[in-house]
Design an enzyme around this catalytic site. Sequence first.
Site, PDB file in Angstrom:
ATOM      1  N   PHE A 197     -70.052  26.290 -15.025  1.00  0.00           N
ATOM      2  CA  PHE A 197     -71.412  26.583 -15.486  1.00  0.00           C
ATOM      3  C   PHE A 197     -71.913  27.810 -14.709  1.00  0.00           C
ATOM      4  O   PHE A 197     -72.962  27.779 -14.069  1.00  0.00           O
ATOM      5  CB  PHE A 197     -72.348  25.386 -15.305  1.00  0.00           C
ATOM      6  CG  PHE A 197     -71.849  24.109 -15.937  1.00  0.00           C
ATOM      7  CD1 PHE A 197     -72.126  23.836 -17.280  1.00  0.00           C
ATOM      8  CD2 PHE A 197     -71.102  23.193 -15.214  1.00  0.00           C
ATOM      9  CE1 PHE A 197     -71.660  22.663 -17.873  1.00  0.00           C
ATOM     10  CE2 PHE A 197     -70.634  22.027 -15.794  1.00  0.00           C
ATOM     11  CZ  PHE A 197     -70.922  21.753 -17.126  1.00  0.00           C
ATOM     12  N   CYS A 217     -80.714  20.907 -11.451  1.00  0.00           N
ATOM     13  CA  CYS A 217     -82.155  21.068 -11.701  1.00  0.00           C
ATOM     14  C   CYS A 217     -82.729  19.752 -12.239  1.00  0.00           C
ATOM     15  O   CYS A 217     -83.812  19.746 -12.811  1.00  0.00           O
ATOM     16  CB  CYS A 217     -82.398  22.218 -12.676  1.00  0.00           C
ATOM     17  SG  CYS A 217     -81.526  22.019 -14.233  1.00  0.00           S
TER      18      CYS A 217
END
EC number: 2.1.1.-
Length: 424
Positions: free
Chosen positions: A289, A382
Site C-alpha cells: 500500500f 488510519c
Amino acid sequence: MSNSSWARAVVERIRIDHVGHRGDGVSLHTGEAVYVPYALGGETVEVDHVAGNHPDRRKLLAVDIASPERIEPFCPHFGVCGGCAIQHWAAEPYHAWKRGIVVETLAQAGIDCEVAPLVDAHGAGRRRITLHGRFGTHDILKVGFAAANSHDVIPIDRCPILDPALEGALDAAWALAEPLTSKMPVTKPLDIQVTASLNGLDVDIRGSGPPPTPVVTALSRVAEQHRLARLTRHGELVLQRLAPTVRMGRTDVMLPPGSFLQATVAGEETLAALVAERIGKAKEVLDLFCGVGPFALRLAEKARITAYDSDAGAVAALAKAARTPGLKPIKAEPRDLFRRPLVAPELRDFDAVVFDPPRQGAQAQALKLAASKVPVVVAVSCNAATFARDARLLIDGGYRIETVVPVDQFRHTPHVELVAKFTR
Ligand SMILES: C[S@@+](CC[C@H](N)C(=O)[O-])C[C@H]1O[C@@H](n2cnc3c(N)ncnc32)[C@H](O)[C@@H]1O
C-alpha cells in the site's frame, strides 16, 4: 440566537458523561447512550431532538454548566461546518482523549501493549482539501465543506486549519465552480480537490459531466488567472502551467491527479520517520500500500525496496521518482492486495515489511504475513479498529507487538493514525 429563543426550543437538560470516539458528548442519563456533538464530559447542557430517524442523537442548544476544559473555538464556521468536530476542548484533555481511542480499541480487541503519548503532526496544517459545490435556496451557488451530519454544503470563505501553501485554494474553487454550474446542467454534486504542491495549487474536479468547449475554455482561463500549477477533471488534463510536485526525502514526486497523499507535511514526515526507526537496518524491504512512495523513497536511501499499490498512477509516479540518483533500487508494481495479497514464497526474501492500508485495513494481507517468517513487520494505520483486527491476526500467528505510537495528523477531528512494530 438569543437565550429566549433557545429556551423555547429546549426539550431536555442533560449531563454529559464523557466524549465518545467520534468526538460527541455522550450522556448515559437514560441508561442508553445519547450523543450530543460539541458537548464535553461533566457539562450540563440543554438539547433538542434531531429531525429524522436519530433516536440517540441530540442537538446542543446551550451549555448551562460548562467544563473547565471548554475553550473558545477559533473558526467562525465551527459548529456548522462538518470539517472540524473539536475546537472547543483544551489541548491536554484532547490529546489524552485521542490517545485513549487507541488504548480502548486495542483493549477491546484483547491486545495487550504499551501506547506511547500522542505525537502531534498537524504542523503547518492540511495541504489537501476537497470542497463541494452545490446550489442552495434560490439557486445560489455554495462552495464549501459538508455540514456536520448532513450532505448540505456550508459555504466557506476561509479555513484556519489549512497549510499556508493552500492560500488561494478557496478563491480558486469558487471561481472554477462558477462556469461548471452556470454554463451547464448540474446533475451531480461537484467535488473540487485542491492540493498544495511545490509549484502551486493542483486541482482535480469530479462530479461534472464532460464540459463543452466553452466551459473548458472558461476553466482554463480561471486556472491561468489563479496561477494553478495544474487543473484536471476526473484526472484528465485541462491545463498544466507547472508540474505539481511534492518533496519526499531527497526526491521530488510528480503527483498523479487524485492519488492518496498524507494530509499534512508533518504527518507524512512523522509517519515516515517512525517507520524508518522501526525498519532499522533491514536491507530488503517490502512496502505494501505504498502510494506515491513517501516511505519507499526515504527507506531507499539505505535499503532495496519492493513496493505495491493498486493505484497504477501512484505506482508509476513512484517508479519515476525512484530514478533519483543516490537511491538504492526500488521495484514498484501495481497490485490489488485485497484480492492478491503477497503469499509466503513471495514474502520469504524480505527482512522487513511495512503496510499502510486504507481504512478497511489489510485483512487478507495480514493473514499471509501472519503465516510468514518475515522478522519485522511495521503497520501504519488510519483506523484503530481495523488495525486491531489485523494486529490480532499477526499476534495469533506468533508475532509480538511493541509500543504503539498514536499520531495526530487530523487535529480537530476524531481521526487518529498509528504506527506499530511486530517482531518474531
Ligand atoms: C493510507 S494510503 C497509504 C499510501 C502511502 N503509504 C502513503 O503514506 O502515502 C493507502 C493506499 O492503499 C492503496 N490501496 C487501496 N486499496 C488497495 C488494494 N486493494 N490493493 C492495494 N492497494 C490499495 C491506495 O491506493 C493508497 O495508496
